[in-house]
Write an enzyme that holds these catalytic residues in place. Structure first.
Site, PDB file in Angstrom:
ATOM      1  N   HIS A 160       0.812  -1.221   0.000  1.00 25.62           N
ATOM      2  CA  HIS A 160       0.000   0.000   0.000  1.00 25.62           C
ATOM      3  C   HIS A 160       0.840   1.263   0.000  1.00 25.62           C
ATOM      4  CE1 HIS A 160      -4.095  -1.740   0.728  1.00 25.62           C
ATOM      5  NE2 HIS A 160      -3.341  -2.787   1.020  1.00 25.62           N
ATOM      6  N   ASP A 368       3.872   9.516  -1.421  1.00 25.35           N
ATOM      7  CA  ASP A 368       2.682   8.817  -0.949  1.00 25.35           C
ATOM      8  C   ASP A 368       2.402   7.660  -1.889  1.00 25.35           C
ATOM      9  OD1 ASP A 368       0.400   8.331   0.575  1.00 25.35           O
ATOM     10  OD2 ASP A 368      -0.159  10.441   0.638  1.00 25.35           O
TER      11      ASP A 368
HETATM   12  P1  ADP Z   1      -2.738   7.307   4.520  1.00 23.41           P
HETATM   13  O1  ADP Z   1      -3.237   5.914   4.275  1.00 23.41           O
HETATM   14  O2  ADP Z   1      -1.252   7.485   4.395  1.00 23.41           O
HETATM   15  O3  ADP Z   1      -3.235   7.910   5.804  1.00 23.41           O
HETATM   16  P2  ADP Z   1      -4.569   8.115   2.377  1.00 23.41           P
HETATM   17  O4  ADP Z   1      -4.853   9.498   1.855  1.00 23.41           O
HETATM   18  O5  ADP Z   1      -4.360   7.110   1.322  1.00 23.41           O
HETATM   19  O6  ADP Z   1      -3.348   8.246   3.367  1.00 23.41           O
HETATM   20  O7  ADP Z   1      -5.810   7.621   3.237  1.00 23.41           O
HETATM   21  C1  ADP Z   1      -6.223   8.332   4.324  1.00 23.41           C
HETATM   22  C2  ADP Z   1      -7.671   7.973   4.682  1.00 23.41           C
HETATM   23  O8  ADP Z   1      -7.924   8.444   5.998  1.00 23.41           O
HETATM   24  C3  ADP Z   1      -8.691   8.667   3.787  1.00 23.41           C
HETATM   25  O9  ADP Z   1      -9.802   7.829   3.622  1.00 23.41           O
HETATM   26  C4  ADP Z   1      -9.063   9.917   4.577  1.00 23.41           C
HETATM   27  O10 ADP Z   1     -10.369  10.355   4.367  1.00 23.41           O
HETATM   28  C5  ADP Z   1      -8.861   9.475   5.999  1.00 23.41           C
HETATM   29  N1  ADP Z   1      -8.320  10.592   6.809  1.00 23.41           N
HETATM   30  C6  ADP Z   1      -7.094  11.127   6.733  1.00 23.41           C
HETATM   31  N2  ADP Z   1      -6.957  12.142   7.616  1.00 23.41           N
HETATM   32  C7  ADP Z   1      -8.124  12.247   8.251  1.00 23.41           C
HETATM   33  C8  ADP Z   1      -8.605  13.116   9.273  1.00 23.41           C
HETATM   34  N3  ADP Z   1      -7.846  14.072   9.794  1.00 23.41           N
HETATM   35  N4  ADP Z   1      -9.877  12.935   9.692  1.00 23.41           N
HETATM   36  C9  ADP Z   1     -10.638  11.967   9.138  1.00 23.41           C
HETATM   37  N5  ADP Z   1     -10.238  11.128   8.189  1.00 23.41           N
HETATM   38  C10 ADP Z   1      -9.000  11.262   7.751  1.00 23.41           C
END
Ligand code: ADP
Length: 472
Positions: A160, A368
């Site tokens: 991932h 990322d």
């Molecule tokens: P990572 O897996 O590195 O955190 P991604 O962007 O691929 O990054 O996925 C992040 C997920 O978590 C998304 O579905 C996003 O909506 C959720 N997310 C990230 N930050 C927040 C936050 N501060 N509050 C709520 N949901 C969040």
């Protein structure tokens, strides 16, 4: 379709869709095949509670047709496997941050011990025709450990997070062991073509792999198939979330509150890979170079707490707090605060409303794997009056989202001028770009990802009898 067995560090109850798109997509196939989901329970056993290294307490639950099997880990195992090797070595190096890696010699042994433990507990639960799908960097050596126990099933792996170029990967002590571990799978999936190319280059240079066509390689006396399977979101589920009560309420509230201003939004886990200080500097540069934006643009930055017991994370937290404070101090006044910084997780149900009310999303990680926030933002927009995505070229999503405004987050001025462009973009151009982005989101959604990977794994032949390589 054969039974699906999913293995991941954490296990979600597939009946609780609040877990997000990935759990939804996996739940569908797990439900349809009466599958099994195996992983760590999230519980750590102290030595006084009987937590012995290399041993785990197993829990079994039935979630509808799906079996959930989870394992409690001993403190020593958890600290070396999860905090040490996975988050202290693999996470930073795979995100190109060699400077943040902690190559403590004890970590790799704990990492291997937990993978061996998982293999030992999982092997007796497998049926000969099962399709086993292992997820993420915590579990790279799991297939080789299962093979050592005689498991001949088709086993696939999906990474991932990004895979770095060979020269960076090779800085990890034991990198050859890790890559041999990857080659014990029948199919290895990456988020982007770039990551896939890094893998191919590594195995060609370091292991003299032979290209046997159609994404397959002959290497370490085995055949492994590799490819890019970019993950997506469940567009329908996310759109429905936006139309539900909480999503609509959030949208209306934000629209009312920001009726005279354009809203910019950032939603991230507070992680050093997300480029948050760089983003703040770019926003500050925008305010410095374009005074007409004062009072007319507000950035809401939501950064959810993440791994805050690690010093690299507290560093980024303080830097971000100080930057937000100084921007507000220098540019804000009684009527307007340029940045609203929220160090919290926002309820998932409210996110689509927030995205939809925003004119610009800033998704500017330094590196990322994919970045799902970019996809969620696109899915949440009103197609008649959509917002603009400012996206880092170093996010996996940039390979698909060529119609976003792509930026180099290290280039403060360049990013500031892209944000300026986004704020000024005429309606027609916003619509055109959004149409293309949404089409890509829909075509390569999470169901496409799941189905394509599993179809390829199903075809992969479970016929390898080559010696597994387990030597550290
Ligand atoms: P990572 O897996 O590195 O955190 P991604 O962007 O691929 O990054 O996925 C992040 C997920 O978590 C998304 O579905 C996003 O909506 C959720 N997310 C990230 N930050 C927040 C936050 N501060 N509050 C709520 N949901 C969040």
């Amino acid at each position: 379709m054969p039974r699906l067995v999913v293995v991941s560090n954490r296990v979600a109850d597939p009946r609780k869709t609040a877990a997000g798109g990935l759990a939804v997509a996996l739940a569908e196939v797990l439900n349809n095949t009466g599958g099994l989901w195996f992983g760590w329970s999230g519980k750590v056993l102290e030595t006084a509670e009987g937590g012995q290294p290399g041993e785990g307490v197993v829990h079994r639950h039935q979630a509808g047709p799906v079996k959930l099997v989870t394992v409690d880990l001993a403190r020593e195992d958890h600290d070396a496997y999860y905090l040490g090797y996975a988050n202290g070595v693999l996470w930073p190096v795979f995100h190109y941050r060699l400077d943040l890696a902690d190559f403590d010699a004890g970590y790799i042994a704990g990492y291997r011990r937990v993978n061996q433990l998982f293999a030992r507990l999982l092997a007796p639960l497998l049926k000969p025709d099962d399709l086993v799908w292992v997820h993420d960097y915590h579990l790279i050596p799991l297939a080789s450990e299962l093979r050592a126990l005689g498991c001949q099933q088709r086993i696939g792996f999906f990474l991932h997070i990004p895979l770095p170029p060979p020269m960076i990967l090779a800085a990890i002590p034991g990198h050859d062991w890790l890559v041999r571990g990857l080659c014990s799978y029948n199919l290895v999936g990456f988020q982007s073509q770039t990551d896939h190319e890094h893998f191919c280059r590594y195995i060609q240079r370091e292991a003299l792999a032979q290209d046997t066509g159609e994404g397959t390689w002959r290497v370490f006396n085995r055949t492994v198939q590799a490819g890019a399977y970019p993950i997506g979101i469940d567009v329908e589920e996310f759109t429905a979330l936006g139309q539900a009560h909480e999503g609509r309420e959030m949208y209306q509230r934000m629209k009312r509150e920001y009726s005279r201003r354009k809203l910019l939004v950032g939603v991230d886990r507070l992680d050093y890979s997300k480029g948050l200080p760089q983003r703040m500097r770019a926003f500050r540069e925008l305010l410095r170079l374009h005074p007409e934006t004062h009072h007319h643009a507000t950035l809401i930055q939501i950064a959810s707490p993440s791994r805050e017991d690690v010093s690299a994370y507290t560093g980024i937290l303080h830097e971000l707090e100080s930057l937000c404070g100084s921007i507000n101090g220098n540019y804000g006044d009684l009527e307007w605060m340029p940045v609203r910084y929220i160090h919290r997780t926002v309820a998932r149900a409210r996110l689509p409303g927030l995205y939809r009310a925003s004119r610009v999303a800033l998704v500017t990680p330094l590196r990322d794997g994919m970045n799902l926030v970019a996809k969620e933002f696109v899915a949440a927009q009103d197609a008649e009056d959509p917002g603009v995505l400012v996206l880092s070229r170093f996010a996996g999503a940039a390979e698909q989202f060529t119609d976003a405004l792509l930026v180099n987050p290290y280039d403060t001025e360049g990013t500031a001028s892209a944000i300026h462009l986004a704020l000024q973009m005429p309606l027609e151009e916003r619509r055109d770009r959004h149409r293309a982005l949404l089409a890509s989101c829909r075509q390569f959604d999470v169901h496409w990802w799941c189905d394509t990977f599993l179809a390829a794994l199903e075809k992969a032949q479970a016929r390898e009898s080559g010696t597994p390589w387990l030597r550290l």
